[in-house]
Design an enzyme around this catalytic site. Structure first.
Site, PDB file in Angstrom:
ATOM      1  N   ARG A  66     128.584  55.647  69.380  1.00 27.76           N
ATOM      2  CA  ARG A  66     127.295  55.417  69.516  1.00 27.76           C
ATOM      3  C   ARG A  66     127.059  54.587  68.095  1.00 27.76           C
ATOM      4  O   ARG A  66     127.516  54.884  67.286  1.00 27.76           O
ATOM      5  CB  ARG A  66     126.598  56.717  69.347  1.00 27.76           C
ATOM      6  CG  ARG A  66     125.023  56.725  69.235  1.00 27.76           C
ATOM      7  CD  ARG A  66     124.353  57.918  69.239  1.00 27.76           C
ATOM      8  NE  ARG A  66     123.068  57.709  68.726  1.00 27.76           N
ATOM      9  CZ  ARG A  66     122.453  58.201  67.783  1.00 27.76           C
ATOM     10  NH1 ARG A  66     122.882  58.634  66.569  1.00 27.76           N
ATOM     11  NH2 ARG A  66     121.038  57.994  67.646  1.00 27.76           N
ATOM     12  N   TYR A 111     120.715  69.095  62.316  1.00 31.26           N
ATOM     13  CA  TYR A 111     121.363  69.268  61.074  1.00 31.26           C
ATOM     14  C   TYR A 111     121.028  70.720  60.660  1.00 31.26           C
ATOM     15  O   TYR A 111     122.107  71.278  60.027  1.00 31.26           O
ATOM     16  CB  TYR A 111     120.924  68.082  60.117  1.00 31.26           C
ATOM     17  CG  TYR A 111     121.532  66.803  60.575  1.00 31.26           C
ATOM     18  CD1 TYR A 111     122.776  66.438  60.194  1.00 31.26           C
ATOM     19  CD2 TYR A 111     120.920  65.817  61.274  1.00 31.26           C
ATOM     20  CE1 TYR A 111     123.398  65.212  60.477  1.00 31.26           C
ATOM     21  CE2 TYR A 111     121.400  64.735  61.683  1.00 31.26           C
ATOM     22  CZ  TYR A 111     122.893  64.200  61.304  1.00 31.26           C
ATOM     23  OH  TYR A 111     123.384  63.209  61.509  1.00 31.26           O
ATOM     24  N   HIS A 168     117.443  51.989  65.101  1.00 30.56           N
ATOM     25  CA  HIS A 168     117.741  53.037  64.223  1.00 30.56           C
ATOM     26  C   HIS A 168     117.237  52.530  63.066  1.00 30.56           C
ATOM     27  O   HIS A 168     117.910  52.158  61.943  1.00 30.56           O
ATOM     28  CB  HIS A 168     119.254  53.155  64.199  1.00 30.56           C
ATOM     29  CG  HIS A 168     119.708  54.487  63.604  1.00 30.56           C
ATOM     30  ND1 HIS A 168     120.385  55.294  64.101  1.00 30.56           N
ATOM     31  CD2 HIS A 168     119.564  54.854  62.629  1.00 30.56           C
ATOM     32  CE1 HIS A 168     120.786  56.350  63.361  1.00 30.56           C
ATOM     33  NE2 HIS A 168     120.341  56.089  62.260  1.00 30.56           N
ATOM     34  N   ASN A 221     119.575  65.090  67.877  1.00 24.98           N
ATOM     35  CA  ASN A 221     120.297  65.268  66.272  1.00 24.98           C
ATOM     36  C   ASN A 221     119.897  66.643  65.666  1.00 24.98           C
ATOM     37  O   ASN A 221     118.779  66.925  65.624  1.00 24.98           O
ATOM     38  CB  ASN A 221     119.940  64.028  65.538  1.00 24.98           C
ATOM     39  CG  ASN A 221     120.138  62.630  66.138  1.00 24.98           C
ATOM     40  OD1 ASN A 221     120.758  62.805  67.078  1.00 24.98           O
ATOM     41  ND2 ASN A 221     119.688  61.629  65.436  1.00 24.98           N
ATOM     42  N   GLU A 234     115.570  59.112  66.535  1.00 27.80           N
ATOM     43  CA  GLU A 234     114.547  59.892  65.533  1.00 27.80           C
ATOM     44  C   GLU A 234     113.184  59.178  65.160  1.00 27.80           C
ATOM     45  O   GLU A 234     112.840  58.745  63.845  1.00 27.80           O
ATOM     46  CB  GLU A 234     115.292  60.115  64.068  1.00 27.80           C
ATOM     47  CG  GLU A 234     116.740  60.760  64.474  1.00 27.80           C
ATOM     48  CD  GLU A 234     117.245  61.746  63.294  1.00 27.80           C
ATOM     49  OE1 GLU A 234     116.637  61.368  62.064  1.00 27.80           O
ATOM     50  OE2 GLU A 234     118.463  62.220  63.153  1.00 27.80           O
TER      51      GLU A 234
HETATM   52  C1  FCB Z   1     119.744  61.343  60.384  1.00 29.89           C
HETATM   53  C2  FCB Z   1     120.042  59.864  60.824  1.00 29.89           C
HETATM   54  C3  FCB Z   1     121.078  59.373  60.264  1.00 29.89           C
HETATM   55  C4  FCB Z   1     121.888  59.861  59.209  1.00 29.89           C
HETATM   56  C5  FCB Z   1     121.698  61.396  59.248  1.00 29.89           C
HETATM   57  C6  FCB Z   1     122.471  62.089  58.116  1.00 29.89           C
HETATM   58  O1  FCB Z   1     118.565  61.807  60.264  1.00 29.89           O
HETATM   59  O2  FCB Z   1     119.677  59.534  61.992  1.00 29.89           O
HETATM   60  O3  FCB Z   1     121.193  57.780  60.454  1.00 29.89           O
HETATM   61  O4  FCB Z   1     121.227  59.350  57.964  1.00 29.89           O
HETATM   62  O5  FCB Z   1     120.591  61.750  59.650  1.00 29.89           O
END
Ligand code: FCB
Length: 473
Positions: free
Chosen positions: A98, A318, A142, A316, A187
């Site tokens: 990707r 985290y 992006h 996404n 995002e």
């Molecule tokens: C996300 C982004 C990616 C990267 C990660 C850690 O928010 O999409 O580009 O910076 O975090």
């Protein structure tokens, strides 16, 4: 060649998955495994082959905006090392890669004139990936908005959505004969709220009404672009959008904190999920906003455009936050009005982000339950740690915490699948260390180490671990 040999044996002391865990057999047969990057974070060559400036080129030059004054001017120099990097990707044994297309390489002014050298780069990248048996997964946006469009008002201007659709169509014209996987936006939450409300990402503006307009026009741009791509598709197409989503929690069970959680969930998750997957903005969110003099500039027909069916929703993941009520700011016209973060205990990454794999299980299950019928792919998940700047003499970067992070999140994903979530793939963020936006080069997210002085790439233990996991399928 500046790369550690890809055939290097897998060391005996690599961590194994936690006892009792196996992934294969618990995931769909054709589960798609990949690694992810984005254009501005890796390409460098910022002024080459006719590339125009993007909002990130400009933002990086604002004193204090980016840690250590770092920029993406050189980054991982991927623009010049692309074939070597594709060999590296293929050597990991992934199914898909990707990456994103830099809009200002294709249209230096964001509209009109097309730069053939920019298109040619991605044309070669796609061919190189296919020649190595790796499926290209393209993200069209992006975050590198052409600066010329920002000068005309940026995403708060409705016209930007139309310019994005034009750009998307011309990229698809050039690459659509060979590429199945298309993501319109990465995002939009970051582009709109970090960029236009909080001012911590490019273009660094601070106006909540502008941010809401940006969010809506990003969604509209997605819908317009998606329609153009569908019309033009000649072969199989898997089309979607990627959101950063989180399974936020309330700091306590008090009604005030639960209300803060509802508000936060509205402005992080549902502000994008609902228009895309239900064709409307959440009423509670609109009410909250109008109470603070804020509005989303929706016109007739927009929500139909935005909510056309997706083949895939990119997720996404985290971490998540705990929210408490903040009566002092409740009526302010700002992003965080009425809410504040409460620190949660536990392990953190070098970004200060808590490690919460269980949140991924809950998030994927929630999406399946509340927004059924759209297949999910985790398009980013990963962690930054303080890996050494240079590779130790024995050639090993022993990033065991990153291995544990991946192991735990993949286990969390498998549990969601067992619980009924329709998850079809996983992309580790990131292929290699890169420019981490406002954090600059301090935070290393890569499975592959980059020595920025020499641009030498070295597989960290996490890359070797991932490669072994994929080879054991
Ligand atoms: C996300 C982004 C990616 C990267 C990660 C850690 O928010 O999409 O580009 O910076 O975090």
């Amino acid at each position: 060649m500046n790369t550690a040999p890809l055939t290097s044996a897998t060391p005996d002391d690599l961590p194994r998955p936690s006892p009792g865990r196996t992934l294969h057999g618990r995931l769909p047969e054709d589960f798609l495994w990949g690694v992810a990057t984005s254009s501005y974070q890796i390409e460098g060559a910022a002024a080459e082959d006719g590339r125009g400036a993007s909002v990130w080129d400009t933002f990086c030059r604002v004193p204090g905006a980016v840690a250590d004054g770092d920029t993406g001017d050189v980054a991982c120099d991927h623009y010049h090392r692309m074939p070597e990097d594709v060999a590296l990707i293929a050597g990991l044994g992934v199914d898909a890669y990707r990456f994103s297309i830099a809009w200002p390489r294709i249209q230096p002014d964001g509209r009109g004139r097309v730069e053939p050298r920019g298109l040619a780069f991605y044309d070669r990248l796609v061919d190189e990936l296919l020649a190595h048996g790796v499926a290209p997964w393209i993200t069209l946006y992006h975050w590198d908005l052409p600066q010329t469009l920002e000068d005309l008002g940026g995403w708060p201007e409705r016209d930007t959505a139309h310019r994005f659709a034009d750009y998307a169509a011309l990229v698809h014209d050039a690459l659509g004969d060979r590429v199945q996987y298309w993501t319109t936006l990465n995002e939009p939450w970051c582009s709109s709220f970090l960029g236009y409300a909080e001012g911590v990402h490019a273009p660094g503006r601070r106006d909540m009404n502008d941010a809401l307009a940006a969010a809506h026009h990003l969604l509209l741009g997605h819908g317009l672009a998606a329609a153009r791509l569908r019309e033009a598709a000649r072969g199989p197409m898997t089309l979607g959008v990627t959101l950063n989503l989180a399974d936020h929690v309330a700091a306590s069970a008090s009604p005030a904190d639960l209300a803060a959680l509802r508000r936060a969930d509205g402005l992080y998750n549902r502000v994008f999920l609902d228009p895309l997957l239900r064709g409307s903005y959440p009423q509670d969110l609109l009410d909250d906003l109008s109470g603070r003099g804020l509005r989303v500039p929706v016109r007739d027909g927009d929500l139909e455009t935005i909510s056309r069916p997706l083949d895939v929703l990119g997720v996404n993941y985290y971490n998540h936050h705990a929210f408490a009520a903040d009566p002092v700011t409740a009526d302010e016209p700002t992003y965080h009005a009425g809410t504040r973060f409460v620190e949660v205990d536990g392990e953190r990454t070098a970004m200060g982000w808590p490690v919460q794999p269980e949140g991924l299980t809950r998030l994927l299950l929630r999406l399946g339950r509340e927004y059924p019928g759209t297949p999910l792919v985790v398009t980013e998940n990963g962690s930054a740690y303080h890996d050494p700047r240079t590779v130790p003499a024995d050639g090993r970067v022993r990033d065991e915490r990153r291995v544990a992070y991946l192991d735990d999140h993949l286990e969390a994903l498998a549990r969601a699948v067992e619980g009924g979530a329709d998850v079809r793939g996983y992309f580790a963020w990131s292929l290699m260390d890169n420019f981490e936006w406002a954090e600059g080069y301090r935070s290393r997210f890569g499975l592959v180490h980059v020595d920025y002085a020499t641009q030498r790439r070295t597989l960290k233990d996490s890359a070797l671990w991932y490669r072994r996991l994929l080879s054991e399928r």
